[in-house]
Write a protein that holds these residues in place. Structure first.
Motif, PDB file in Angstrom:
ATOM      1  N   LEU A 164       6.249   3.391  10.568  1.00 16.45           N
ATOM      2  CA  LEU A 164       7.495   3.902  11.134  1.00 16.45           C
ATOM      3  C   LEU A 164       8.458   2.755  11.425  1.00 16.45           C
ATOM      4  O   LEU A 164       9.639   2.818  11.085  1.00 16.45           O
ATOM      5  N   ARG A 165       7.939   1.682  12.028  1.00 22.92           N
ATOM      6  CA  ARG A 165       8.777   0.519  12.338  1.00 22.92           C
ATOM      7  C   ARG A 165       9.342  -0.128  11.085  1.00 22.92           C
ATOM      8  O   ARG A 165      10.458  -0.634  11.080  1.00 22.92           O
ATOM      9  N   LEU A 166       8.537  -0.143  10.005  1.00 24.76           N
ATOM     10  CA  LEU A 166       8.963  -0.774   8.761  1.00 24.76           C
ATOM     11  C   LEU A 166       9.745   0.184   7.863  1.00 24.76           C
ATOM     12  O   LEU A 166      10.206  -0.212   6.786  1.00 24.76           O
ATOM     13  N   GLY A 167       9.876   1.434   8.288  1.00 20.44           N
ATOM     14  CA  GLY A 167      10.608   2.422   7.492  1.00 20.44           C
ATOM     15  C   GLY A 167       9.844   2.901   6.273  1.00 20.44           C
ATOM     16  O   GLY A 167      10.433   3.235   5.254  1.00 20.44           O
ATOM     17  N   LEU A 168       8.515   2.936   6.387  1.00 28.84           N
ATOM     18  CA  LEU A 168       7.655   3.346   5.274  1.00 28.84           C
ATOM     19  C   LEU A 168       7.151   4.759   5.484  1.00 28.84           C
ATOM     20  O   LEU A 168       7.109   5.256   6.604  1.00 28.84           O
ATOM     21  N   SER A 169       6.707   5.367   4.396  1.00 28.56           N
ATOM     22  CA  SER A 169       6.132   6.708   4.464  1.00 28.56           C
ATOM     23  C   SER A 169       4.742   6.674   3.852  1.00 28.56           C
ATOM     24  O   SER A 169       4.572   6.273   2.709  1.00 28.56           O
ATOM     25  N   LEU A 170       3.751   7.097   4.628  1.00 26.77           N
ATOM     26  CA  LEU A 170       2.377   7.198   4.152  1.00 26.77           C
ATOM     27  C   LEU A 170       1.909   8.631   4.371  1.00 26.77           C
ATOM     28  O   LEU A 170       2.097   9.192   5.443  1.00 26.77           O
ATOM     29  N   LEU A 226       0.832  -1.204   0.000  1.00 24.91           N
ATOM     30  CA  LEU A 226       0.000   0.000   0.000  1.00 24.91           C
ATOM     31  C   LEU A 226       0.869   1.258   0.000  1.00 24.91           C
ATOM     32  O   LEU A 226       0.557   2.239  -0.687  1.00 24.91           O
ATOM     33  N   ALA A 227       1.963   1.242   0.754  1.00 26.12           N
ATOM     34  CA  ALA A 227       2.860   2.401   0.798  1.00 26.12           C
ATOM     35  C   ALA A 227       3.519   2.621  -0.561  1.00 26.12           C
ATOM     36  O   ALA A 227       3.650   3.760  -1.024  1.00 26.12           O
ATOM     37  N   LYS A 228       3.917   1.533  -1.236  1.00 27.05           N
ATOM     38  CA  LYS A 228       4.548   1.644  -2.556  1.00 27.05           C
ATOM     39  C   LYS A 228       3.581   2.208  -3.598  1.00 27.05           C
ATOM     40  O   LYS A 228       3.990   2.890  -4.528  1.00 27.05           O
TER      41      LYS A 228
END
Length: 97
Positions: A83-89, A57-59
């Motif tokens: 945040l834990r997975l290093g993703l940005s939404l 979903l983030a990608k």
């Protein structure tokens, strides 16, 4: 004030609250208000499948609110896991500005 009460147990005061051994390590934090039990935190662990779905979903530039709806979790829970997975939404509110 946080206490643990097993379902069906007699109502105890804050100094009398004890963990229930019949439910093993399943702790539930509750607050006693006017003879009612209100759940303060009812966390459900994230599965590997949910982690992978959040990454997808983030990608695909899905908004925070849409990801929360798809995964059936709160926007705050999505934010913490991203945040834990290093993703940005991005949230919908941020897109409008």
């Amino acid at each position: 004030m946080l206490i643990h009460l097993a379902p069906g147990s007699p109502k105890l005061g804050p100094t009398q609250a004890k963990p229930s051994s019949e439910h093993g390590s399943a702790w539930r934090l509750c607050r006693c208000v006017d003879e009612r039990i209100i759940s303060v935190m009812a966390r459900r662990p994230w599965s590997f499948k949910e982690d992978r779905r959040l990454i997808e979903l983030a990608k695909s530039s899905t908004s925070l609110e849409q990801a929360a709806k798809v995964l059936g979790r709160s926007p705050d829970a999505i934010k913490r896991m991203a945040l834990r997975l290093g993703l940005s939404l991005k949230s919908k509110a941020a897109k409008k500005s």
